[in-house]
Write a protein that holds these residues in place. Structure first.
Motif, short mmCIF file in Angstrom:
data_model
loop_
_atom_site.label_atom_id
_atom_site.label_comp_id
_atom_site.label_asym_id
_atom_site.label_seq_id
_atom_site.Cartn_x
_atom_site.Cartn_y
_atom_site.Cartn_z
N LYS A 1 0.82 -1.28 0.12
CA LYS A 1 0.06 0.12 -0.03
C LYS A 1 0.89 1.23 0.02
CE LYS A 1 -4.59 -0.67 1.46
NZ LYS A 1 -4.42 -2.39 1.30
N ALA A 2 2.07 1.27 0.74
CA ALA A 2 2.83 2.41 0.87
C ALA A 2 3.21 2.61 -0.63
CB ALA A 2 3.98 1.98 1.69
N SER A 3 3.69 1.77 -1.47
CA SER A 3 4.04 2.07 -2.84
C SER A 3 2.95 2.73 -3.63
CB SER A 3 4.44 0.65 -3.53
OG SER A 3 5.66 0.16 -3.06
N ASP A 4 1.69 2.16 -3.26
CA ASP A 4 0.79 2.71 -4.12
C ASP A 4 0.42 4.25 -3.57
OD1 ASP A 4 -1.69 2.20 -5.91
OD2 ASP A 4 -2.80 3.27 -4.24
N TYR A 5 0.40 4.53 -2.32
CA TYR A 5 0.31 5.73 -1.73
C TYR A 5 1.24 6.65 -2.44
CZ TYR A 5 -2.84 3.81 1.67
OH TYR A 5 -3.82 3.06 2.28
N ALA A 6 2.60 6.13 -2.60
CA ALA A 6 3.71 7.07 -2.98
C ALA A 6 3.54 7.41 -4.59
CB ALA A 6 4.99 6.23 -3.00
N LEU B 1 1.58 8.65 5.89
CA LEU B 1 2.13 9.46 4.62
C LEU B 1 3.68 10.14 4.99
CD1 LEU B 1 1.72 10.61 1.58
CD2 LEU B 1 0.38 12.32 2.58
N GLY B 2 3.47 10.68 6.26
CA GLY B 2 4.72 11.26 6.89
C GLY B 2 5.87 10.35 6.52
N LYS B 3 5.81 9.11 6.96
CA LYS B 3 6.86 7.91 6.52
C LYS B 3 7.21 7.94 5.09
CE LYS B 3 8.18 7.49 9.86
NZ LYS B 3 9.33 7.62 10.91
N ILE B 4 6.14 7.88 4.39
CA ILE B 4 6.37 7.54 2.82
C ILE B 4 7.02 8.73 2.26
CG2 ILE B 4 5.22 7.31 0.87
CD1 ILE B 4 2.95 5.85 2.51
N ILE C 1 8.90 2.91 -6.43
CA ILE C 1 8.71 1.45 -5.72
C ILE C 1 9.70 1.27 -4.97
CG2 ILE C 1 8.29 -0.86 -5.75
CD1 ILE C 1 6.23 0.05 -8.20
N ARG C 2 10.98 1.45 -5.50
CA ARG C 2 12.18 0.94 -4.89
C ARG C 2 12.51 2.07 -3.74
NH1 ARG C 2 18.10 -0.12 -4.57
NH2 ARG C 2 18.10 0.32 -2.42
N SER C 3 12.06 3.00 -3.78
CA SER C 3 12.36 4.21 -2.58
C SER C 3 11.76 3.67 -1.47
CB SER C 3 11.75 5.45 -3.21
OG SER C 3 11.79 6.52 -2.02
N VAL C 4 10.33 3.47 -1.62
CA VAL C 4 9.73 2.91 -0.36
C VAL C 4 9.63 1.52 0.01
CG1 VAL C 4 7.88 4.77 -0.93
CG2 VAL C 4 7.22 2.38 -1.55
#
Ligand code: SF4
Ligand code: SF4
Lengths: 131, 131
Positions: free
Chosen positions: B5-10, B42-45, B80-83
């Motif tokens: 999900k973090a990737s999708d959010y990013a 979102l902060g973390k992302i 994606i790589r980033s998160v």
DNA sequence: ATATTTTAAGATAAAAAAACTCTTTTTTAA
DNA sequence: TTAAAAAAGAGTTTTTTTATCTTAAAATAT
């Protein structure tokens, strides 16, 4: 963005069958030993493989598991699909789970394309390519 | 076999920036609202995206986040790589985690190939392709 | 300088998924 | 009819994902 251990285990087992004595039944615990897969967990995995027609099983004495088709006719996609269900890449790609933006979301479309390519890649490789 | 999900959010956030007012700073809570991403998460992302040079941030009044390069120069892979770190497809593909069979395991080799293709696919799409 | 607004960083908690086990039932062959 | 095997499914443990909270640091406006 990874296959599950169950998938890797399934690949090992089916891969082994490609090299194994044709038509012979192998018991769960034999396969567990040969492929270094936890015996009980393997039970579940083998059930999936049987249910999707990759392996066939026979209960009772002399029972066990064996391939139910030619190695050439089993792709990596078939095996992964069998144990972890349809490959989706992102949740919104599965019927009914679309997020509110889905309709005109470019990310959605692009990920759908990526998914198709990935699936095609996995379909290109069959089990006989693993020997 | 899914992105998180973090990737999708990013992807949503960076995708939004591609359409947003150039050079303007957007606060975390604005982005949260616009992209429907939980504010704290979102902060973390955003931190990940800043750390890997996709976004830049400014603290204090008038602060917030904005792109730190052209949308054309940011690929889906970068995001994606980033998160979620390097895409590996299977555990044994990451340095040091090889299973005992790794050396001459055909599955290993095939999955490595699949991984390369997937990464290349993701590198082909840049953020400006999302508008 | 000081109050205010904003991100940075990291610890922690809750929820979900993956990984694995156990027990009971069914089937088969000897 | 007994022993050996898989089937089925409930249940457990571990790991990962998802999310929050708290404190600190930075920048700005007054
Ligand atoms: S934002 Fe796009 S890609 Fe992400 S969940 Fe919604 S539709 Fe899918
Ligand atoms: S069996 Fe092959 S693919 Fe699976 S973990 Fe070992 S090396 Fe990797």
């Amino acid at each position: 963005m990874k296959i599950t251990k169950a998938s890797d285990y399934a690949l090992r087992v089916v891969g082994f069958f490609a090299t194994a004595e044709k038509n012979r039944y192998y018991m769960r615990n034999e396969l567990s030993e040969i492929c270094s897969v936890p015996d009980s967990f393997l039970g579940k995995i083998l059930q999936h493989l049987v249910k999707s027609g990759i392996l066939e099983s026979e209960r009772g004495k002399k029972g066990g598991f064996r391939l139910s088709k030619n190695p050439e006719d089993i792709t990596l996609y078939d095996i992964i699909r069998s144990v972890e269900g349809e490959i989706v890449i992102n949740e919104c790609l599965v019927e009914g789970n679309a997020c509110k933006i889905s309709g005109n979301c470019k990310i959605h479309n692009v990920l759908d394309q990526v998914r198709c390519n990935l699936i095609n890649e996995l379909k290109k490789v069959n089990v006989s390519n693993l020997v």
